[in-house]
Design a protein around this motif. Structure first.
Motif, short mmCIF file in Angstrom:
data_model
loop_
_atom_site.label_atom_id
_atom_site.label_comp_id
_atom_site.label_asym_id
_atom_site.label_seq_id
_atom_site.Cartn_x
_atom_site.Cartn_y
_atom_site.Cartn_z
N SER A 371 25.85 -1.69 30.97
CA SER A 371 24.72 -1.96 30.41
C SER A 371 23.50 -1.84 30.77
O SER A 371 22.62 -1.39 30.07
CB SER A 371 25.00 -3.36 29.72
OG SER A 371 24.82 -4.37 30.84
N GLU A 372 23.26 -2.38 32.12
CA GLU A 372 22.06 -1.96 32.58
C GLU A 372 21.70 -0.78 32.86
O GLU A 372 20.67 -0.21 33.02
CB GLU A 372 21.69 -3.00 33.87
CG GLU A 372 21.49 -4.51 33.44
CD GLU A 372 21.26 -5.25 34.36
OE1 GLU A 372 20.47 -6.10 34.59
OE2 GLU A 372 22.21 -5.40 35.28
N TRP A 623 27.67 -11.43 27.40
CA TRP A 623 26.84 -10.48 28.15
C TRP A 623 27.16 -9.12 27.46
O TRP A 623 28.36 -8.83 27.26
CB TRP A 623 27.06 -10.70 29.75
CG TRP A 623 26.36 -11.84 30.30
CD1 TRP A 623 25.65 -12.59 29.68
CD2 TRP A 623 26.30 -11.88 31.74
NE1 TRP A 623 25.00 -13.55 30.59
CE2 TRP A 623 25.45 -13.17 31.83
CE3 TRP A 623 26.61 -11.32 32.79
CZ2 TRP A 623 25.12 -13.57 33.12
CZ3 TRP A 623 26.26 -11.76 34.15
CH2 TRP A 623 25.74 -12.94 34.28
N GLY A 624 26.24 -8.24 27.70
CA GLY A 624 26.40 -6.90 27.25
C GLY A 624 27.68 -6.16 28.33
O GLY A 624 28.48 -5.73 27.90
N THR A 625 27.30 -6.33 29.64
CA THR A 625 28.16 -5.42 30.39
C THR A 625 29.71 -5.87 30.34
O THR A 625 30.29 -4.97 30.37
CB THR A 625 27.82 -6.17 31.84
OG1 THR A 625 26.49 -6.00 32.17
CG2 THR A 625 28.56 -5.11 32.98
N SER A 677 22.59 -12.32 26.09
CA SER A 677 21.63 -11.77 26.85
C SER A 677 20.69 -10.82 26.25
O SER A 677 21.10 -10.31 25.11
CB SER A 677 22.31 -11.14 27.98
OG SER A 677 23.12 -10.05 27.74
N ILE A 679 20.23 -8.04 27.07
CA ILE A 679 20.99 -6.69 27.21
C ILE A 679 22.01 -6.55 26.26
O ILE A 679 22.04 -5.41 25.40
CB ILE A 679 21.39 -6.65 28.74
CG1 ILE A 679 20.34 -6.60 29.60
CG2 ILE A 679 22.47 -5.54 28.83
CD1 ILE A 679 20.81 -6.82 31.19
N PHE A 680 22.69 -7.84 25.79
CA PHE A 680 23.58 -7.56 24.81
C PHE A 680 23.01 -7.23 23.65
O PHE A 680 23.50 -6.28 22.83
CB PHE A 680 24.32 -9.02 24.83
CG PHE A 680 25.54 -9.28 23.73
CD1 PHE A 680 26.99 -8.86 24.12
CD2 PHE A 680 25.23 -9.11 22.33
CE1 PHE A 680 27.82 -9.10 22.96
CE2 PHE A 680 26.20 -9.33 21.22
CZ PHE A 680 27.51 -9.29 21.75
N HIS A 810 22.09 -14.71 37.21
CA HIS A 810 21.95 -14.74 35.68
C HIS A 810 22.95 -15.73 35.04
O HIS A 810 22.89 -16.06 34.08
CB HIS A 810 22.30 -13.28 35.25
CG HIS A 810 21.15 -12.58 35.68
ND1 HIS A 810 20.95 -11.72 36.84
CD2 HIS A 810 19.93 -12.00 34.91
CE1 HIS A 810 19.84 -11.04 36.82
NE2 HIS A 810 19.41 -11.15 35.74
#
Ligand code: BEZ
Ligand code: MG
Length: 978
Positions: A371-372, A623-625, A677, A679-680, A810
């Motif tokens: 994701s990042e 979360w995205g990751t 997040s 990011i998500f 986080h």
């Protein structure tokens, strides 16, 4: 081409030609671009062009209809030139895009960015779209087409340039500032890795000066003239204020936020200081702090904000003074790609693009964070080169835990009652001292039960997997670490068990005759496991990362790879590839839906144990990751809790949500307040809509409110807040568009808060934006507060072994933040649960238990901390981060048992030998450790006896004296750093 409306292509071709690039336009008449490429761009098996730019915006094989990414990657590997996928806007006009804060629309991002990334595209750019003034045909946008051409031209000239003449800028990070973290990156032993990279560059023909040792390298970067300037690293260059003012095109924006140039950060008053050191044609720079000053909450990640003078000047220096030909960000991750601007589909006015410009950009990135990595690729034009996360090993037992295990074995072996009583006493004393059970626990009347319970607890601790130290680029993991990694992977694999000694053999590099002999006697499942471990080992010893880095710096093609965790997903090997996430059009996947269903069930069981009944309302963090790696398990779990599931169209693409009937569900629905997040939100916009739709379906379902708490709450909120039922049914909350983070972690880190309530309030302020089915956020603080006031449980899942809840701040920011916000809203705390799915079937634990488990298996475990301390300075920084996170959990949840603080203090600070070791390796970080323990006492998270407190104060003073000793020898810090 047939209709003659080729304006948008013509504009791009003209932009390329303006930079003296010869363009070979090829047109694919079908969905598969391969035939056209092979016909016109390949001669005798070799590629005849220096870069391939796709203007379709779609996958190379399949176009908009499907995507055969494997076939695309295969072709691109053969071509071995940079591959840029560029797009013309489909669903909005150029003006709409330019004016919008978001950039691309969710569907554009999914189809025209995420899917081409599966082929290996990176740095996807817009080159045109519809211009309402010019009618329905697509037009090129001259500014974007020019930027695209400049990027491609820079890559082409990099390919053609001799390595001897090439100038490379390498960027290290320093976050948080002033805490002994200069030159740190997630999972990475930075200086050792950098040293190996410099050597490889020299061997590859770069004109680089390699210091004699890692220590010499570190000292030239971190020490050098730092004393004279009072800076955290060597001052390598100065950008005078005049120069900065003259060439900074966005000075007004920077000054609006940071005051007149040169500002107050990283400056001597006359100039901006560039930290780092030059090694021949390689400049190693330290990224300036991304900036809080005065008001620590004034953070970067927001519309309208700007980086500091020093930050922008740093990248200007790299591009214009040092005159770099390529840029390398060294490890995960810095702040540049998070700078303000559109989320995806950048314009020239977005800060990441202003900072990087057209400079070819390579980014070393952890293999487990798709994701990042996507943010680095999409917002900052990075080609990521993945590096492996550290090997994992069983935590094992140590000190009194081992003694307890021995005593329990005696207890089992000894039938004689007298002896048994004596051993039981010892067991009890040890178990109580270790805080495994209370001295008044009813357990003690039943020796057999004691043995069973404690043995189970010890087994969990002993078998917990922990990461082993930090990764070093260019070095094969030590033999023992390899063996333990393979053992862990074998255990995670399933039922098959290999005979004693076989894994050690594989780890040692079994000869082919050994392999034949060993494999012969095995059953089918064992053979498959054997093969898997062999492949994993060869991937781990291949050392593919530095060679890949060198190829990326030659602007060759870097093949794509899905981000993942080694233990479950050996396909991430070999590393050294460009990381992407799971195909977002298919997420959640079928397997994720069934796993999400299972996890929902497990969670409800644990939650019922915690609160006594089936919970009606949960606050869940996504979360995205995690979701990009596990194909959307968390999303599926939230949907299962609500009693809903995703629908797919006939191509298997996500189409929406549907209700599961109460009959089929067999239990009441559970209301889920999702906080995501930033990011998500950026990476999974379609899934944001999916969750919003699922909640809305529940609220609109004509069902008894006793069975449907979503409807119950929505009906009530619609009335009390005077909003529509649809608004009252909003359940997906996050930051405002283009903002990231709840800032709770920042507050914990800088300690500038009085009461815990402030932490919850900050979370509310940052994450109260509700995302509905149209994907547009609106601030809904009252609704969120009303929901949180009736939340029974907060929880988040853990997906990566490498990331415990004490590893990464986080988690404190998201799960801690929401937990404290719930406490604010309710007036009392609710249990926080952690779904630990990093190993086997997984387990749901209370936060208290999870923190204790990580404390025992990591922070207090010599095999964990010794593996960190091997990496010296950076290892101490990593340990310190755990101290801060522990404090963060106390601050946000009050669910940390005090014994952890006393054990941490004993292990690291009250033990003189250890304290001296820490101080010698990283004085700043060790002072911070002592300060955290004292802060924990001041905030009443533990109350050591007077002697311990006094000893801790003295230890802290001793560390500060040592630090002052260092500072004295460094000279007086300048005003700017005071
Ligand atoms: C995410 O993937 O959503 C995430 C990653 C790192 C920190 C916070 C969130
Ligand atoms: Mg991060």
């Amino acid at each position: 081409v047939l209709a003659g409306n080729t304006n948008h292509y013509d504009g791009v071709i003209a932009a390329f030609e303006a930079l003296d690039l010869a363009v070979v336009p090829v047109f694919a008449s079908g969905l598969d671009c391969r035939p056209a490429i092979n016909e016109f761009l390949v001669d005798n098996g070799s590629c005849t062009v220096d870069a391939l730019v796709s203007l379709t915006g779609f996958s190379l094989v399949g176009g908009p209809a499907y995507n055969d990414s494997e076939a695309a990657t295969e072709l691109l590997r053969q071509l071995n030139v940079p591959y840029v996928s560029a797009l013309a806007l489909e669903f909005q006009s150029i003006d709409q895009w330019r004016a919008g804060e978001r950039g691309l629309l969710p569907l554009e991002t999914m189809m025209m960015v995420a899917i081409p990334e599966l082929d290996g595209a990176t740095g996807t750019m817009i080159y045109g779209g519809r211009d309402d003034a010019k009618g329905p045909d697509l037009q090129s946008d001259p500014e974007r087409a020019g930027a695209l051409a400049a990027r491609v031209a820079a890559m082409v000239s990099l390919r053609k340039q001799s390595k001897r003449a090439r100038k490379l800028a390498v960027v290290l990070y320093d976050f948080p500032p002033n805490s002994g973290s200069t030159g740190s990156a997630a999972y990475l032993s930075v200086f050792r890795s950098l040293f190996n990279v410099l050597r490889a560059l020299a061997a590859d023909g770069y004109d680089v000066e390699v210091p004699d040792s890692v220590e010499a390298l570190r000292s030239r970067i971190l020490e050098g003239n730092a004393a004279t300037f009072g800076t955290p690293a060597n001052v390598c260059a100065r950008v005078t204020t005049d120069c900065h003012v003259a060439r900074e095109a966005h000075l007004a924006e920077i000054e609006a936020q940071w005051g007149a140039a040169p500002g107050r950060l990283q400056t001597d008053g006359q100039s901006l200081l560039v930290l780092g050191e030059q090694f021949g044609s390689v400049f190693v720079g330290v990224q300036p702090a991304f900036g809080y000053e005065g008001d620590p909450m004034k953070l970067m990640f927001q519309q309208g904000l700007a980086p500091t003078h020093a930050f922008s000047a740093f990248y200007q220096y790299i591009r214009h003074d040092f005159d770099a030909d390529a840029l390398l960000h060294f490890g995960m991750h810095g702040a540049m790609e998070f700078m303000p601007g559109k989320q995806v589909g950048m314009s020239g006015d977005c800060w990441p693009e202003r900072l990087v410009g057209s400079l070819p950009h390579v980014y070393l990135y952890a293999a487990n964070n798709p994701s990042e990595a996507a943010i680095a690729k999409r917002r900052a034009n990075a080609t990521t080169v993945s590096y492996i996360t550290p090997m994992v090993a069983k935590a094992g037992l140590y000190k009194d835990l081992q003694t307890l295990k021995d005593a329990l074995e005696q207890l089992r072996a000894n039938a004689a009652p007298a002896k048994c009583k004596a051993v039981l006493n010892e067991v009890q004393a040890l178990a109580v001292q270790l805080e495994l059970v209370a001295s008044e626990d009813p357990l003690w009347t039943d020796p057999e039960q004691v043995a069973i319970t404690l043995t189970a607890k010890l087994l969990e601790l002993e078998n917990a997997l922990i990461p082993h130290g930090l990764h070093v680029l260019g070095e094969t993991p030590p033999q023992l670490a390899l063996e333990q990694m393979l053992e862990a992977a074998a255990a995670a694999d399933g039922e098959a068990v290999l005979p004693e000694g076989v894994i050690a053999h594989i780890a040692a590099g079994a000869s082919s005759s050994d392999v034949e002999a060993q494999r012969a006697g095995l059953g089918e499942a064992e053979q498959a496991l054997y093969e898997k471990l062999l492949t994993m080992r060869s991937g781990l010893v291949e050392n593919a990362e530095i060679p890949a880095l060198l190829r990326a710096l030659d602007a060759q093609f870097i093949a794509p790879v899905a981000g993942g965790d080694l233990i479950r997903n050996a396909e991430i090997l070999p590393t050294g590839r460009n990381v992407h996430g799971f195909d977002p059009t298919r997420l959640p996947s079928t397997s994720a839906i069934s796993e999400g269903h299972r996890q929902a069930h497990t969670l409800l069981e644990s939650a019922s144990n915690s609160v006594g009944t089936l919970p009606r309302r949960l606050a869940m963090v996504l979360w995205g990751t995690d979701n990009l790696k596990n194909e959307g398990v968390g999303i599926a779990e939230a949907m299962a809790l609500l009693g809903t599931r995703p629908r797919f169209d006939s191509y298997g693409r996500l189409a929406g949500a549907e209700l599961i009937s109460l009959e089929e569900l067999g239990r009441p629905r559970v209301d889920v307040v999702v906080t995501v997040s930033g990011i998500f939100r950026d990476l999974l916009p379609r899934q944001m809509q999916l969750l919003a739709e699922a909640a809305c379906l529940c609220a609109l379902a004509d069902e008894p409110v006793a069975q449907n708490p979503i409807r119950d709450m929505a009906l009530r909120c619609a009335q009390t807040l005077d909003v529509s039922l649809e608004v009252a049914a909003l359940r997906v909350f996050g930051n405002d568009e283009s903002a990231y983070g709840a800032n709770v972690n920042m507050m914990v880190d800088n300690g500038m808060w009085q009461s815990e309530e402030e932490l919850g309030a900050m979370f509310m302020q940052r994450r109260c934006f509700a995302y509905g089915q149209n994907g547009v956020p609106t601030p809904q603080a009252q609704l969120l507060e009303a929901l949180l006031a009736e939340v029974d449980i907060t929880f988040q899942n853990l997906d990566s072994l490498e990331l415990g809840i004490t590893t990464l701040d986080h988690y404190v920011d998201s799960l801690g933040g929401i937990s404290r916000a719930v406490e604010n809203a309710r007036g009392d705390a609710v249990p926080a649960l952690v779904g630990d799915y990093t190993q086997g079937e997984g387990a749901v634990r209370t936060l208290t238990d999870q923190v204790a488990l990580e404390g025992r298996t990591r922070m207090l475990n010599p095999s964990w901390y010794e593996s960190m301390l091997e990496h010296g300075y950076e290892g101490v920084h990593q340990i310190e981060a755990h101290f801060t996170n522990m404090l963060g959990w106390s601050a946000t949840t009050s669910q940390v048992d005090p014994w952890i603080y006393s054990e941490l203090s004993k292990t690291y600070l009250l033990d003189t030998a250890m304290r001296n070791r820490l101080a010698a390796l990283n004085p700043l970080a060790s002072v911070k450790m002592a300060q955290r323990m004292l802060e924990a006492n001041e905030r009443n998270y533990w109350s050591p006896d007077a002697d311990t407190l006094e000893a801790l104060r003295q230890a802290g003073d001793a560390l500060e004296d040592q630090l002052e000793g260092v500072h004295d020898s460094l000279g007086t810090p300048s005003e700017a750093y005071a």
